[in-house]
Design a protein around this motif. Structure first.
Motif, PDB file in Angstrom:
ATOM      1  N   CYS A   1      14.169  10.185 -33.121  1.00 44.98           N
ATOM      2  CA  CYS A   1      14.480   9.705 -31.878  1.00 44.98           C
ATOM      3  C   CYS A   1      13.557   8.451 -31.565  1.00 44.98           C
ATOM      4  O   CYS A   1      14.251   7.430 -30.949  1.00 44.98           O
ATOM      5  CB  CYS A   1      14.191  10.775 -30.762  1.00 44.98           C
ATOM      6  N   ALA A   2      12.318   8.564 -31.715  1.00 43.01           N
ATOM      7  CA  ALA A   2      11.547   7.360 -31.359  1.00 43.01           C
ATOM      8  C   ALA A   2      12.076   6.027 -32.393  1.00 43.01           C
ATOM      9  O   ALA A   2      11.838   5.126 -31.487  1.00 43.01           O
ATOM     10  CB  ALA A   2       9.975   7.671 -31.799  1.00 43.01           C
ATOM     11  N   SER A   3      12.404   6.211 -33.338  1.00 44.44           N
ATOM     12  CA  SER A   3      12.829   5.056 -34.170  1.00 44.44           C
ATOM     13  C   SER A   3      14.163   4.924 -34.088  1.00 44.44           C
ATOM     14  O   SER A   3      14.682   3.743 -34.612  1.00 44.44           O
ATOM     15  CB  SER A   3      12.836   5.656 -35.751  1.00 44.44           C
ATOM     16  N   ALA A   4      15.111   5.514 -33.421  1.00 44.06           N
ATOM     17  CA  ALA A   4      16.252   5.072 -33.119  1.00 44.06           C
ATOM     18  C   ALA A   4      16.687   3.675 -32.386  1.00 44.06           C
ATOM     19  O   ALA A   4      17.900   3.417 -32.723  1.00 44.06           O
ATOM     20  CB  ALA A   4      17.225   6.214 -32.502  1.00 44.06           C
ATOM     21  N   GLY A   5      15.773   3.439 -31.485  1.00 43.54           N
ATOM     22  CA  GLY A   5      16.019   2.048 -31.120  1.00 43.54           C
ATOM     23  C   GLY A   5      17.184   2.021 -30.247  1.00 43.54           C
ATOM     24  O   GLY A   5      18.094   1.139 -29.795  1.00 43.54           O
ATOM     25  N   ARG A   6      17.492   3.399 -29.626  1.00 35.52           N
ATOM     26  CA  ARG A   6      18.766   3.532 -28.928  1.00 35.52           C
ATOM     27  C   ARG A   6      18.577   3.600 -27.214  1.00 35.52           C
ATOM     28  O   ARG A   6      17.229   3.617 -26.837  1.00 35.52           O
ATOM     29  CB  ARG A   6      19.461   4.813 -29.287  1.00 35.52           C
TER      30      ARG A   6
ATOM     31  N   VAL B   1      24.611  14.250 -26.339  1.00 36.93           N
ATOM     32  CA  VAL B   1      25.424  13.678 -25.456  1.00 36.93           C
ATOM     33  C   VAL B   1      25.003  12.271 -25.580  1.00 36.93           C
ATOM     34  O   VAL B   1      26.029  11.280 -25.342  1.00 36.93           O
ATOM     35  CB  VAL B   1      24.729  13.971 -23.962  1.00 36.93           C
ATOM     36  N   ALA B   2      23.866  11.577 -25.826  1.00 40.07           N
ATOM     37  CA  ALA B   2      23.597  10.350 -26.224  1.00 40.07           C
ATOM     38  C   ALA B   2      24.670   9.649 -27.324  1.00 40.07           C
ATOM     39  O   ALA B   2      24.987   8.662 -27.383  1.00 40.07           O
ATOM     40  CB  ALA B   2      22.147  10.076 -26.474  1.00 40.07           C
ATOM     41  N   ILE B   3      24.680  10.657 -28.538  1.00 36.28           N
ATOM     42  CA  ILE B   3      25.722  10.157 -29.330  1.00 36.28           C
ATOM     43  C   ILE B   3      27.060   9.978 -29.229  1.00 36.28           C
ATOM     44  O   ILE B   3      27.704   9.301 -29.532  1.00 36.28           O
ATOM     45  CB  ILE B   3      25.338  11.011 -30.861  1.00 36.28           C
ATOM     46  N   LEU B   4      27.429  10.762 -28.279  1.00 33.77           N
ATOM     47  CA  LEU B   4      29.030  10.908 -27.793  1.00 33.77           C
ATOM     48  C   LEU B   4      29.184   9.639 -26.755  1.00 33.77           C
ATOM     49  O   LEU B   4      30.314   9.367 -26.619  1.00 33.77           O
ATOM     50  CB  LEU B   4      29.242  12.158 -27.085  1.00 33.77           C
ATOM     51  N   ARG B   5      28.033   9.177 -26.069  1.00 38.73           N
ATOM     52  CA  ARG B   5      28.267   8.207 -25.137  1.00 38.73           C
ATOM     53  C   ARG B   5      28.800   6.851 -25.669  1.00 38.73           C
ATOM     54  O   ARG B   5      28.232   6.734 -26.969  1.00 38.73           O
ATOM     55  CB  ARG B   5      27.043   7.824 -24.297  1.00 38.73           C
ATOM     56  N   PRO B   6      29.590   6.174 -25.146  1.00 32.57           N
ATOM     57  CA  PRO B   6      30.061   4.828 -25.905  1.00 32.57           C
ATOM     58  C   PRO B   6      28.714   4.078 -25.694  1.00 32.57           C
ATOM     59  O   PRO B   6      27.902   3.912 -24.846  1.00 32.57           O
ATOM     60  CB  PRO B   6      31.093   4.265 -25.004  1.00 32.57           C
ATOM     61  N   ALA B   7      28.591   3.198 -26.775  1.00 34.50           N
ATOM     62  CA  ALA B   7      27.758   2.132 -26.747  1.00 34.50           C
ATOM     63  C   ALA B   7      27.835   1.073 -25.787  1.00 34.50           C
ATOM     64  O   ALA B   7      29.017   0.737 -25.550  1.00 34.50           O
ATOM     65  CB  ALA B   7      27.543   1.643 -28.316  1.00 34.50           C
ATOM     66  N   PRO B   8      26.873   0.509 -25.316  1.00 35.13           N
ATOM     67  CA  PRO B   8      27.114  -0.433 -24.489  1.00 35.13           C
ATOM     68  C   PRO B   8      27.589  -1.622 -25.087  1.00 35.13           C
ATOM     69  O   PRO B   8      27.034  -1.930 -26.229  1.00 35.13           O
ATOM     70  CB  PRO B   8      25.646  -0.798 -23.782  1.00 35.13           C
ATOM     71  N   HIS B   9      28.389  -2.371 -24.260  1.00 29.98           N
ATOM     72  CA  HIS B   9      28.938  -3.886 -24.776  1.00 29.98           C
ATOM     73  C   HIS B   9      27.794  -4.735 -24.811  1.00 29.98           C
ATOM     74  O   HIS B   9      27.177  -5.082 -23.827  1.00 29.98           O
ATOM     75  CB  HIS B   9      30.264  -4.151 -24.143  1.00 29.98           C
TER      76      HIS B   9
END
Length: 122
Positions: free
Chosen positions: A54-59, A112-120
């Protein structure tokens, strides 16, 4: 991509503690303590890796929250089982489910974070 350094540090230290706990379980604990310590070390180590990913995901921040929940849950769970085993504090057993719930919450928050659409991005 940026790393969440505080979470990564917490994960690394938690992983080190899990290895130490597992080593004590394997080499220094009596048979009655061994199962509790091994279980605690297993879950703590697993959730240290989870937090490091999670720390490395940069999400988004939600991924960091997932990592903190999982890592904190693993630590709380392992410490509760260790207190039961080493200090014979069976009353602390009521704390172990808090750690378990935090670990589960971490995984669900990540989902939930994975299912959320990525910000444009522009």
């Amino acid at each position: 991509m940026t790393m969440d350094r505080p979470l990564a540090l917490f994960a690394a230290l938690s992983g080190a503690m899990a290895v130490a706990l597992g080593a004590f379980a394997a080499h220094g604990a009596g048979p009655q303590m061994k199962s509790l310590l091994t279980t605690g070390a297993h879950y703590q180590g697993l959730h240290a890796v989870f937090a490091l990913v999670c720390a490395s995901a940069g999400r988004p921040a939600l991924v960091g929250i997932a990592g903190w929940a999982g890592a904190a849950g693993g630590l709380i769970f392992a410490l509760a089982l260790s207190a039961i085993a080493v200090l014979d504090l069976s009353a602390i057993g009521v704390v172990a489910p808090v750690g378990g719930l935090l670990m589960i919450a971490g995984w669900l928050i990540l989902a939930v974070a994975i299912l959320r659409p990525a910000p444009h991005q522009s």
